[in-house]
Structures are given as C-alpha cells and as structure tokens.
Design a protein around this motif. Sequence first.
Motif, PDB file in Angstrom:
ATOM      1  N   VAL A   1       4.649  -1.195  13.568  1.00  0.00           N
ATOM      2  CA  VAL A   1       5.680  -0.635  12.689  1.00  0.00           C
ATOM      3  C   VAL A   1       5.886  -1.458  11.424  1.00  0.00           C
ATOM      4  O   VAL A   1       6.326  -0.951  10.393  1.00  0.00           O
ATOM      5  CB  VAL A   1       7.017  -0.487  13.465  1.00  0.00           C
ATOM      6  CG1 VAL A   1       7.639  -1.853  13.745  1.00  0.00           C
ATOM      7  CG2 VAL A   1       7.987   0.397  12.698  1.00  0.00           C
ATOM      8  N   GLN A   2       5.527  -2.759  11.474  1.00  0.00           N
ATOM      9  CA  GLN A   2       5.811  -3.646  10.348  1.00  0.00           C
ATOM     10  C   GLN A   2       5.182  -3.152   9.041  1.00  0.00           C
ATOM     11  O   GLN A   2       5.737  -3.337   7.966  1.00  0.00           O
ATOM     12  CB  GLN A   2       5.305  -5.062  10.658  1.00  0.00           C
ATOM     13  CG  GLN A   2       5.892  -6.143   9.760  1.00  0.00           C
ATOM     14  CD  GLN A   2       7.400  -6.267   9.903  1.00  0.00           C
ATOM     15  OE1 GLN A   2       7.939  -6.152  10.992  1.00  0.00           O
ATOM     16  NE2 GLN A   2       8.092  -6.493   8.797  1.00  0.00           N
ATOM     17  N   ARG A   3       4.021  -2.505   9.143  1.00  0.00           N
ATOM     18  CA  ARG A   3       3.364  -2.088   7.898  1.00  0.00           C
ATOM     19  C   ARG A   3       4.091  -0.936   7.211  1.00  0.00           C
ATOM     20  O   ARG A   3       3.781  -0.594   6.067  1.00  0.00           O
ATOM     21  CB  ARG A   3       1.908  -1.710   8.168  1.00  0.00           C
ATOM     22  CG  ARG A   3       1.671  -0.455   8.981  1.00  0.00           C
ATOM     23  CD  ARG A   3       0.190  -0.372   9.363  1.00  0.00           C
ATOM     24  NE  ARG A   3      -0.147   0.820  10.110  1.00  0.00           N
ATOM     25  CZ  ARG A   3      -0.613   1.951   9.566  1.00  0.00           C
ATOM     26  NH1 ARG A   3      -0.787   2.027   8.251  1.00  0.00           N
ATOM     27  NH2 ARG A   3      -0.913   2.987  10.326  1.00  0.00           N
ATOM     28  N   TRP A   4       5.051  -0.349   7.903  1.00  0.00           N
ATOM     29  CA  TRP A   4       5.834   0.725   7.298  1.00  0.00           C
ATOM     30  C   TRP A   4       7.171   0.223   6.748  1.00  0.00           C
ATOM     31  O   TRP A   4       7.927   1.002   6.170  1.00  0.00           O
ATOM     32  CB  TRP A   4       6.117   1.812   8.340  1.00  0.00           C
ATOM     33  CG  TRP A   4       4.875   2.410   8.899  1.00  0.00           C
ATOM     34  CD1 TRP A   4       4.279   2.101  10.089  1.00  0.00           C
ATOM     35  CD2 TRP A   4       4.039   3.378   8.279  1.00  0.00           C
ATOM     36  NE1 TRP A   4       3.138   2.836  10.249  1.00  0.00           N
ATOM     37  CE2 TRP A   4       2.964   3.632   9.149  1.00  0.00           C
ATOM     38  CE3 TRP A   4       4.102   4.071   7.071  1.00  0.00           C
ATOM     39  CZ2 TRP A   4       1.960   4.542   8.862  1.00  0.00           C
ATOM     40  CZ3 TRP A   4       3.106   4.982   6.778  1.00  0.00           C
ATOM     41  CH2 TRP A   4       2.044   5.209   7.664  1.00  0.00           C
ATOM     42  N   LEU A   5       7.450  -1.073   6.937  1.00  0.00           N
ATOM     43  CA  LEU A   5       8.763  -1.616   6.592  1.00  0.00           C
ATOM     44  C   LEU A   5       8.694  -2.379   5.281  1.00  0.00           C
ATOM     45  O   LEU A   5       7.628  -2.816   4.847  1.00  0.00           O
ATOM     46  CB  LEU A   5       9.257  -2.529   7.722  1.00  0.00           C
ATOM     47  CG  LEU A   5       9.274  -1.892   9.120  1.00  0.00           C
ATOM     48  CD1 LEU A   5       9.799  -2.886  10.141  1.00  0.00           C
ATOM     49  CD2 LEU A   5      10.105  -0.618   9.124  1.00  0.00           C
TER      50      LEU A   5
ATOM     51  N   ALA B   1       0.837  -1.189   0.000  1.00  0.00           N
ATOM     52  CA  ALA B   1       0.000   0.000   0.000  1.00  0.00           C
ATOM     53  C   ALA B   1       0.878   1.247   0.000  1.00  0.00           C
ATOM     54  O   ALA B   1       1.930   1.273   0.632  1.00  0.00           O
ATOM     55  CB  ALA B   1      -0.897  -0.013   1.239  1.00  0.00           C
ATOM     56  N   PRO B   2       0.479   2.300  -0.710  1.00  0.00           N
ATOM     57  CA  PRO B   2       1.272   3.529  -0.735  1.00  0.00           C
ATOM     58  C   PRO B   2       1.446   4.092   0.672  1.00  0.00           C
ATOM     59  O   PRO B   2       0.573   3.958   1.535  1.00  0.00           O
ATOM     60  CB  PRO B   2       0.433   4.476  -1.608  1.00  0.00           C
ATOM     61  CG  PRO B   2      -0.448   3.583  -2.408  1.00  0.00           C
ATOM     62  CD  PRO B   2      -0.722   2.380  -1.551  1.00  0.00           C
ATOM     63  N   ILE B   3       2.578   4.726   0.879  1.00  0.00           N
ATOM     64  CA  ILE B   3       2.880   5.316   2.185  1.00  0.00           C
ATOM     65  C   ILE B   3       2.266   6.712   2.275  1.00  0.00           C
ATOM     66  O   ILE B   3       2.396   7.520   1.353  1.00  0.00           O
ATOM     67  CB  ILE B   3       4.404   5.394   2.394  1.00  0.00           C
ATOM     68  CG1 ILE B   3       4.946   4.029   2.814  1.00  0.00           C
ATOM     69  CG2 ILE B   3       4.763   6.442   3.440  1.00  0.00           C
ATOM     70  CD1 ILE B   3       6.419   4.016   3.093  1.00  0.00           C
ATOM     71  N   ASP B   4       1.588   6.984   3.373  1.00  0.00           N
ATOM     72  CA  ASP B   4       1.185   8.347   3.708  1.00  0.00           C
ATOM     73  C   ASP B   4       2.329   8.939   4.522  1.00  0.00           C
ATOM     74  O   ASP B   4       2.472   8.660   5.710  1.00  0.00           O
ATOM     75  CB  ASP B   4      -0.121   8.329   4.522  1.00  0.00           C
ATOM     76  CG  ASP B   4      -0.620   9.740   4.852  1.00  0.00           C
ATOM     77  OD1 ASP B   4       0.210  10.670   4.880  1.00  0.00           O
ATOM     78  OD2 ASP B   4      -1.827   9.892   5.100  1.00  0.00           O
TER      79      ASP B   4
ATOM     80  N   LEU C   1      14.427   3.155   4.793  1.00  0.00           N
ATOM     81  CA  LEU C   1      15.012   4.063   5.776  1.00  0.00           C
ATOM     82  C   LEU C   1      14.337   3.899   7.138  1.00  0.00           C
ATOM     83  O   LEU C   1      14.999   3.986   8.181  1.00  0.00           O
ATOM     84  CB  LEU C   1      14.901   5.506   5.278  1.00  0.00           C
ATOM     85  CG  LEU C   1      15.817   5.845   4.101  1.00  0.00           C
ATOM     86  CD1 LEU C   1      15.469   7.209   3.519  1.00  0.00           C
ATOM     87  CD2 LEU C   1      17.294   5.804   4.505  1.00  0.00           C
ATOM     88  N   THR C   2      13.036   3.647   7.138  1.00  0.00           N
ATOM     89  CA  THR C   2      12.356   3.399   8.416  1.00  0.00           C
ATOM     90  C   THR C   2      12.840   2.095   9.040  1.00  0.00           C
ATOM     91  O   THR C   2      13.026   2.010  10.265  1.00  0.00           O
ATOM     92  CB  THR C   2      10.831   3.363   8.216  1.00  0.00           C
ATOM     93  OG1 THR C   2      10.408   4.591   7.613  1.00  0.00           O
ATOM     94  CG2 THR C   2      10.103   3.189   9.545  1.00  0.00           C
ATOM     95  N   GLN C   3      13.072   1.063   8.206  1.00  0.00           N
ATOM     96  CA  GLN C   3      13.639  -0.179   8.732  1.00  0.00           C
ATOM     97  C   GLN C   3      15.026   0.066   9.321  1.00  0.00           C
ATOM     98  O   GLN C   3      15.375  -0.466  10.387  1.00  0.00           O
ATOM     99  CB  GLN C   3      13.724  -1.226   7.620  1.00  0.00           C
ATOM    100  CG  GLN C   3      14.349  -2.547   8.053  1.00  0.00           C
ATOM    101  CD  GLN C   3      13.467  -3.318   9.008  1.00  0.00           C
ATOM    102  OE1 GLN C   3      12.562  -4.024   8.598  1.00  0.00           O
ATOM    103  NE2 GLN C   3      13.734  -3.192  10.311  1.00  0.00           N
ATOM    104  N   SER C   4      15.820   0.875   8.648  1.00  0.00           N
ATOM    105  CA  SER C   4      17.141   1.237   9.183  1.00  0.00           C
ATOM    106  C   SER C   4      16.993   1.941  10.525  1.00  0.00           C
ATOM    107  O   SER C   4      17.762   1.690  11.467  1.00  0.00           O
ATOM    108  CB  SER C   4      17.870   2.150   8.189  1.00  0.00           C
ATOM    109  OG  SER C   4      19.107   2.572   8.717  1.00  0.00           O
ATOM    110  N   LEU C   5      15.989   2.807  10.631  1.00  0.00           N
ATOM    111  CA  LEU C   5      15.759   3.539  11.865  1.00  0.00           C
ATOM    112  C   LEU C   5      15.410   2.586  13.016  1.00  0.00           C
ATOM    113  O   LEU C   5      15.914   2.734  14.136  1.00  0.00           O
ATOM    114  CB  LEU C   5      14.609   4.525  11.641  1.00  0.00           C
ATOM    115  CG  LEU C   5      14.545   5.776  12.510  1.00  0.00           C
ATOM    116  CD1 LEU C   5      15.767   6.644  12.289  1.00  0.00           C
ATOM    117  CD2 LEU C   5      13.277   6.558  12.182  1.00  0.00           C
TER     118      LEU C   5
END
Length: 457
Positions: free
Chosen positions: A134-138, A111-114, A232-236
């Motif tokens: 957080v997983q849905r952002w990775l 899904a596209p990121i907001d 980058l969020t996964q890196s964070l």
Amino acid sequence: MQRIVRPQWWRDGVYRGVAVRVHLARHDIGAVFGFLKERGFSWSAIATATGLGASRVSEIASGRRIVTDYAVLERIAEGLNIPRHYMGLALDEQARHHRQDSPSDQARSLAPIDHRELLGVVASIAVGAIPADVQRWLPSSQEIVVPAIVGRDEVATVRAVTAFHRRLDAAAGGGRCLQSARGYVAWATQLLQMKCADAVAADLRAALAELHNLVGWVAHDLDDHDMARRHLTQSLVLARQTDSLPLLANTLYRLGRVSLHQEQPAEALQLFGLGQLAAQQAGCHASVAILHANTAWAYALLGADHQVVDSLTRARGELEQADLDTAPAWTHFALTEADVHGISAVVYSALARHPEHVRYVDRAAEHSHQAVRLRQPQDRRSYIFDTISVATASILAGDLATAGEYGMKAVGLMADGMRSARVNDRLNALWELAARQADREPALAALGSRIAELQAV
C-alpha cells in the motif's frame, strides 16, 4: 523597560478563559497578541519581536486580519519564543525546505497514479484488507523533529489545525491552504513514531486520518488529483486501522468526488457503493444521505433519470432521520437546507444537459435559486457554485439574461480572493454551455471575456 516573554506563559497561560495552548493550536494569533498586551507589551514591542509592523499587529489583535501564512506563523513563533510544536510547526531547516519545494514539484517526483488500479486497492482497504504494498499509493513525507513524548495536547493541535484549514478552504479555496496543511501533515506523521500511551496513539491516528482527508480534498480543489488520491488513500488506511467507519465513509465519498470531477461516473458509483457499506454499518444516516445524493450526481452524468430521482429521494429520507448532535462533524454541511438544494441543483442540471431529460431543468432552477437564498456567508465557495448552478439552469431554460447576471456574479466572487481550480472548471463548463448563445445575449458575451481575463491572471 524591555519586556521579556516568559516560557511558562505559553504552557500555563490563560486568555479570556481559554488556555493559551488552545489559542496557539488554533492559530488564533489575535488572542496571543491580546494575551501579551495584558502583560504589558505594546503593539510596537510585539511588532519589533515578530517583524510584522505595529499596524499589522494591531489589525491581527482586533480580528481585522487573520494569520494563515506558514512563514508568518514561523516568524511569530521564533520572535515570541513559542515552542514550535505548540503550533504544529516544523523545525527551521525542514520548514525552509517545505517552503522552497512547491507541492506540485514534490508530487512530480512520485510515479503517476493509475486510478483504475487504485480502485482495487481502495476496495481492499474498505473491506478490511490493507495490501502489503500500500505504501506506493501513499504520499511521501519528510523527516521532522517532534517532541519525544506525545500527549493529548499534540492530538488536540492536529485536530485544531485540521478544523482551521477546513474553514479556510471553504472560505477561500484550496490555493490558500494546501502548502500549509501539507506542512502540518509532515509534522503530525512523525508524531506517530514517538512514545505515547495506547489511547493517545489511537486518537492520534484518527486525527491524522482526518488531516490527510482534508489535504486530499484541498488538493482536489486545485485539480491535483494524484495528490488528492494519495492523501485520501492514506486517510483510508488510518481510518481502517482505527475502525473509524464514519471516516471510511467520508473518505470513500471524497474519492468518489474526485472521480466525478474527472467525468468518471461509473468509477464514482463503485466508490460511493463502498462508502455506503461503511456508512450503513456505522448506522450514520447523514453519511448515507450524502452518499445517496452524490450517487444521484453520478447517475445524472450517465443520463439515468429514474436512478437519479430514486437516489435523491433516498438521500432526503436519510437526512430526515439524521441527528445533528450525534452526526460526525464532516457531515454537518449536508444537514443544511442550502446544501440539500445545492446538490439537487447540480444533479438536475447535469441530468437536464441530456436532451432527452431537459424537462428536469425547472427542478434545477428551483433548487439553485433556493440554495443561493439560503447559503451562509462563510460557505463562500459553495455560494459561488450555487450562482453557477443558477446560471447553468437559466441557460438550459432559455433565460439568457438571468444566466448572464448570475454568471457575472460568480466571476466577481471568484475574483475576490477565491483560489479554487474546481470553481474555474465549473466556470469553464458554464462558458462551454453559454458560448453557443453568446451572440443572442450581451451579458453572456461579456461573461466569456471576464472568465478569460480571470483565468489569465
């Protein structure tokens, strides 16, 4: 007599004082071929085993050609019986799947990121609270078979792969290395599930955080900003789990750069501010300097000249206190005078595009010319950016002939193997500025045609 590759060579061998395992991790295939040559293999024998052709083998061995293509690395590993994990390669079936599915196809399945909602997630991670969802952002990853026991060698391979791809990205653009780097991310991610000592696990998470950081930056270079934000969020997340404050600062800086590229300076300022907290807590002058310089860029886009000058002054002050020997490796690019001038040129050009601040164009021109003069050949993409900065400042200053000269130089460098959407975007921005003056300067009219031809390829 047919030569036989002995498996222990890859585990225990040494070539020119360096373990063969290290050469394999770095993908220094020229050294691998040289090692085999010392053991009686001819170029023809290596060519037969790898299917590359004797002349190509000779070019690789002499250093005239480097191997970056994932499929070619696989062929070499298979032909020479090199354990695939020594080179960070997935198993055959997964590797074929990786080659067949393009990064853009895989990204479209998510899904596209907001990114406005993501900003809240990022802020939570930055201050130490990783959200439960957080997983849905990775980024998603595929199943890869890896060694049952993970040790220092695998961690070293992850770091070497990251360093190699970072050099390739700077020299030739994200288009040359995104697919390959994502393949290694899939492999390295699975290493986390394997048995290893606690200290190795911590080092592996830190190394994987850097690899995700790289993939995010490479995706950004290709204008795939959703993929960039996911990696980058996964890196964070990994940096927070390992309490790596310099890497937190680095990743927040890169997230801010994605926002800047998408002309969202207010969002970028929030991300740079979070990065400053981590950088200052780490006591890293170089990281603080980079964040100040990019904060200046965000303020320039907003037309806030006093904040621009203040941020650049702070950046210079922090750089004067930075120590190359102790600064994180990712900051080293910013410690060069070329980059100090390069970022200053971009900032002052952005500020001078506001009619009320056109007086800053002289600073933009001075810094851009200095950046071009000082830039090193290996920083090819940055050199192209510098030539675009000279052209941009020249248009704003009314020096249309110089603008046409440097604009054409930038296009020529781009056409010579650079695969970077960011460079294309900056060329488009240059042409948007130049088009208004093209009827007054033939070189500018020619520039528009060359940009169109380049992007039509």
